[in-house]
Structure formats: structure tokens, C-alpha cells
Design an enzyme around this catalytic site. Sequence first.
Site, PDB file in Angstrom:
ATOM      1  CE  LYS A  83      -4.524   0.640   2.180  1.00  0.00           C
ATOM      2  NZ  LYS A  83      -5.246   0.683   3.474  1.00  0.00           N
TER       3      LYS A  83
HETATM    4  O1  G3P Z   1      -8.981   1.778   4.416  1.00  0.00           O
HETATM    5  C1  G3P Z   1      -8.788   3.042   4.995  1.00  0.00           C
HETATM    6  C2  G3P Z   1      -9.556   3.115   6.255  1.00  0.00           C
HETATM    7  O2  G3P Z   1      -8.960   2.289   7.225  1.00  0.00           O
HETATM    8  C3  G3P Z   1      -9.688   4.530   6.765  1.00  0.00           C
HETATM    9  O3  G3P Z   1     -10.882   4.562   7.463  1.00  0.00           O
HETATM   10  O4  G3P Z   1     -12.589   5.479   8.984  1.00  0.00           O
HETATM   11  O5  G3P Z   1     -10.133   6.112   9.257  1.00  0.00           O
HETATM   12  O6  G3P Z   1     -11.460   6.994   7.330  1.00  0.00           O
HETATM   13  P1  G3P Z   1     -11.283   5.853   8.310  1.00  0.00           P
END
Ligand code: G3P
Length: 232
Positions: A83
Site C-alpha cells: 500500500k
Molecule cells: O482503508 C482506509 C480506512 O482504514 C480509513 O478509514 O474510517 O479512518 O477513514 P477511516
Amino acid sequence: MRLFIDTGSVAEVEEIAAWGVLSGATTNPSLLAKEDGDPGEIVQRICELVRGPVSAEVVSQEVQGMIDEGRALRELHEHVTVKVPFCERGLAATRALTDDGIPVNMTLVFSPTQALLAAASGATYVSCFMGRLDDISVDSTVVLEEIADTLRAGGMTSEIIAASVRHPEHVVAAARIGCEIATTPAKVLRQMLNHPLTEAGAEKFRQDWQSRPEFGAWLRELTEKRLAAAGS
Ligand code: G3P
């Protein structure tokens, strides 16, 4: 559309992988930082559990550092996808890793133009965040639709991962838009299970079946006969 789980928790992957619905997983530095234990062992264990692509993220901010970290992460397990955060240097690193035959998931993508550049750099996957767009009052489904339309009209073959998924409707929207993957937290996957009519219907089936005890005896005998014949 394929479902990935978005977590650094082996326990969550064990729980949801048992359902037979997962095709992969994504981690990121924030998710792994929440976990105890060796991050490499966590990634390897998740790879074994999902038996599909598992994203592990580089943290260097220099091109060569990203490349070196990516090559090292890839050697953790054959299912590791590297990633790389979207940025100018990330594009260069993605091109180099892709030319090495290493699959890259470019992450932190929020616009069609970023998605086009990520795809042009050779990224196998482009992670387009939904929740963080909604957080700033931008309709994430509109943006994801624009990204999907743009990449497909442009003949770009990178797969779109709907990421930053915060609730079941994000998953539904991603599927309807044509995203190839939704990477989904365990909490949201559990929410996707539940509906009151399903629970009520199952209870009614149980009650009606129990009203005919001879039917229950019949099914137990049928099952036991087969188990005996199969020698188990
Ligand atoms: O895949 C990316 C994810 O883990 C981010 O999620 O909720 O931190 O925006 P969030």
C-alpha cells in the site's frame, strides 16, 4: 464485488473469515498501531486467514524508501499487496514496484484526477475513501461514481477499492457504482448481517417446527443415518 476486511486485528479477521465472505484484507499504519504484537506476524497471519490480497502500507516519505519498504513488505507473504499513499513520490514508487511485478494499492485517493494518476502509475488497486469525504460534507457516492466512470471510460484497469467505509450503505453504494472491492471494518460487516424480519422469521420457523415433534425426530434420524453411513 469482492469484500475485504479493513483491520489490523487478527481476532476480527478470524471472526469474519469464518463466514466465508472475505476475498482479502487491508491494513494501514493507524490500524496496525492499535494492535499488540509484531506487525509482520500480524500481516502474515491475516494473509493465511483470508487467502487473498492483504495490503501492508509503506511509511517512508522518500521514493527509494517507499520502494525498499515495499520490497521488504512483499517478502512477508505471497499475498501481500504494497500500500502506497497517493502523492507525487508515491506515484514514482508505485511505478517502480509495479515494474518489479509487485502489486500496489495506492491509497488516500479522493478524486478522479488522483485516481487517473494512480492507475497510470500501474497501481493494481486504487483505494478511494468514502467516510472521510462525507466527514467534510462531500457526497462520497458522487465522487466514487465519478472515479469509476473516469477510470472505465479511460480504459484504466486498476481495481477500485471503496475504503473508509463507515456503514452498510457505503458497501451497497460501492457495489452499485461498480467498485470491484469494498474494504470494510468488522463492525460494518456485523451491521450488514442484521435485520429484524430475518430474526423474527427464523424464530417463527423454529416455533412451527417444534409444534410437530415427529418432524424433528424425522430430521434427526435422517441426519444420524447419513452420518453413520459416512462413518463419521
Ligand atoms: O482503508 C482506509 C480506512 O482504514 C480509513 O478509514 O474510517 O479512518 O477513514 P477511516
